[in-house]
Scaffold this active site. Sequence first.
Site, short mmCIF file in Angstrom:
data_model
loop_
_atom_site.label_atom_id
_atom_site.label_comp_id
_atom_site.label_asym_id
_atom_site.label_seq_id
_atom_site.Cartn_x
_atom_site.Cartn_y
_atom_site.Cartn_z
N GLU A 152 -0.16 4.77 -0.62
CA GLU A 152 -0.90 6.01 -0.83
C GLU A 152 0.02 7.21 -0.68
OE1 GLU A 152 -4.19 5.87 1.87
OE2 GLU A 152 -5.46 4.83 0.44
N ARG A 189 -1.87 -2.48 -18.35
CA ARG A 189 -3.13 -1.72 -18.29
C ARG A 189 -2.98 -0.61 -17.27
NH1 ARG A 189 -6.73 -4.34 -21.49
NH2 ARG A 189 -8.12 -2.60 -21.26
N ASP A 245 -6.15 13.88 -25.03
CA ASP A 245 -6.27 12.49 -24.58
C ASP A 245 -5.72 11.62 -25.71
OD1 ASP A 245 -7.02 9.92 -23.97
OD2 ASP A 245 -9.14 10.37 -23.63
N TYR A 298 0.86 -1.19 0.00
CA TYR A 298 0.00 0.00 0.00
C TYR A 298 0.88 1.22 0.00
CZ TYR A 298 -4.99 0.22 -0.17
OH TYR A 298 -6.27 0.28 -0.63
N THR A 308 -3.74 6.24 -21.87
CA THR A 308 -3.63 4.89 -21.32
C THR A 308 -2.19 4.45 -21.56
OG1 THR A 308 -4.14 3.83 -23.43
CG2 THR A 308 -6.01 4.28 -21.97
N LYS A 323 -2.31 0.65 -24.82
CA LYS A 323 -2.71 0.55 -26.23
C LYS A 323 -1.45 0.57 -27.09
CE LYS A 323 -7.29 2.27 -25.04
NZ LYS A 323 -8.32 3.32 -25.21
C1 LIG Z 1 -9.33 3.73 -24.34
C2 LIG Z 1 -9.59 5.18 -24.13
C3 LIG Z 1 -9.91 5.68 -22.85
C4 LIG Z 1 -10.24 4.79 -21.69
O1 LIG Z 1 -9.24 3.97 -21.25
P1 LIG Z 1 -9.58 2.75 -20.24
O2 LIG Z 1 -8.22 2.30 -19.84
O3 LIG Z 1 -10.37 1.76 -21.02
O4 LIG Z 1 -10.35 3.32 -19.10
C5 LIG Z 1 -10.04 7.05 -22.72
N1 LIG Z 1 -9.87 7.88 -23.76
C6 LIG Z 1 -9.59 7.43 -24.99
C7 LIG Z 1 -9.43 8.41 -26.13
C8 LIG Z 1 -9.45 6.07 -25.22
O5 LIG Z 1 -9.19 5.64 -26.46
#
Ligand SMILES: *Cc1c(COP(=O)(O)O)cnc(C)c1O
Length: 426
Positions: free
Chosen positions: A55, A236, A200, A53, A227, A230
Amino acid sequence: MYYNHLSAADPTIAKLMKGEEHRQITGLELIASENYVSPAIMEAMGSVLNNRYSEGYPGRRYYGGQEFTDQIEQIAIDRAKALFRCEHANVQPHAGAPANIATYLALAEPGSTILGMELAHGGHLTHGHPVTHVAKIYNFVRYRMSDVETGRIDYDEMREVARREKPKILLAGFSAYPRELDYKVMREIATEVGAWAVADVAHIAGLIVGKQLANPFDAGFDVVLTTTHKSLRGPRGGMILSREASTGKLIDKSVFPSFQGGPIMQMVAAKAVAFQEAARPEFVDYAAQIIANAKTLAATLMERGARLITNGTDNHLMLVDSVSSWALSGGVAEKRLDEVGITLNKNMIPDEPRSAMDPSGVRMGTPALTTRGMKEAEMAQVADLIHRTLSAKDDNVLPGIREEVIGLAKRFPVPGISLPAGDSLA
Ligand SMILES: *Cc1c(COP(=O)(O)O)cnc(C)c1O
């Protein structure tokens, strides 16, 4: 992989995980948000760090015994900052969606306005889809493509909406848009109306650090969130980067203690490992190959008569109008391809005439197959397999196509998974 302890303790789950391994080895993964991590990242994820933990932040924790975890998180932070060339990184968001929410709440009072991409034009659920909580907290307004044949965004309209609606955040980013955004113009618009410029880049982070697509920080964006699982090819998770340390302070406070609890420290360690992998010269080659592969896949599908939204791609993904291309809804196309071991997802197209549950298109992307070492020749073959599957007049041809898919998949191993001797790939 060998699940010695798991097979003994919980054979039911072990068997299902074996099944998933087999599915990954024998199938072709075209889900644009998926990828395969290295065995090194796998080891970091399945580790004793789960027992901790932590935090707080390095040097400022609420629990003792942080000698090693502090160093691990600091290294992850330093590597992230170097990769994206910015002053601050928060590597604790559990995933992309929490990174979005923590960013909104750090920069905009509840009730204020956020200007983001129209969802049916490529924007993501987390950018204020009506089903989300954030849509109840903020007033989302939209910009969109003015021309779905080229993917051109109407920046004049964006400026007009920004002047009228006075958003607190101008949000760049998408999960189903195959072209690039003009971050310079968006920065200008944000400055003019006093909004934070936030990108994003969840889908394209690997293409940015792999030097194939523009880094929004180079245009002066304030915050870039992503993220890590990807195209960046890590565990993850999510992360939030800030151009200036002062903005980073707002982000840190918003992530913890305002929103999340303790960080998932094995994922923080795995992020550090992924960032080191992404900093290597080979990752630049990987990112370039992702795009070359996407262009070949798109071109070959179009040669076969498929209709692609924006007529091609500049990144790792493409959106295909499956109704116009093969007279199949996105849902039916997804299922049919599942039968031959090709995995992708149904997706809405701009100004979707059908429903979100069974829309008119499918989305596909190349990060995962590129990780397996596939190149342009294999992409042409994949496009042909897709076209034959979706234009088949008779289900009898599907088993034959399934055999071809297995044959192709077999030649390109999945990192970290090998079949035990004697296991068949059927
Ligand atoms: C995949 C994605 C997210 C969300 O990610 P998670 O890990 O699934 O919560 C947010 N914004 C965009 C543009 C994404 O492609």
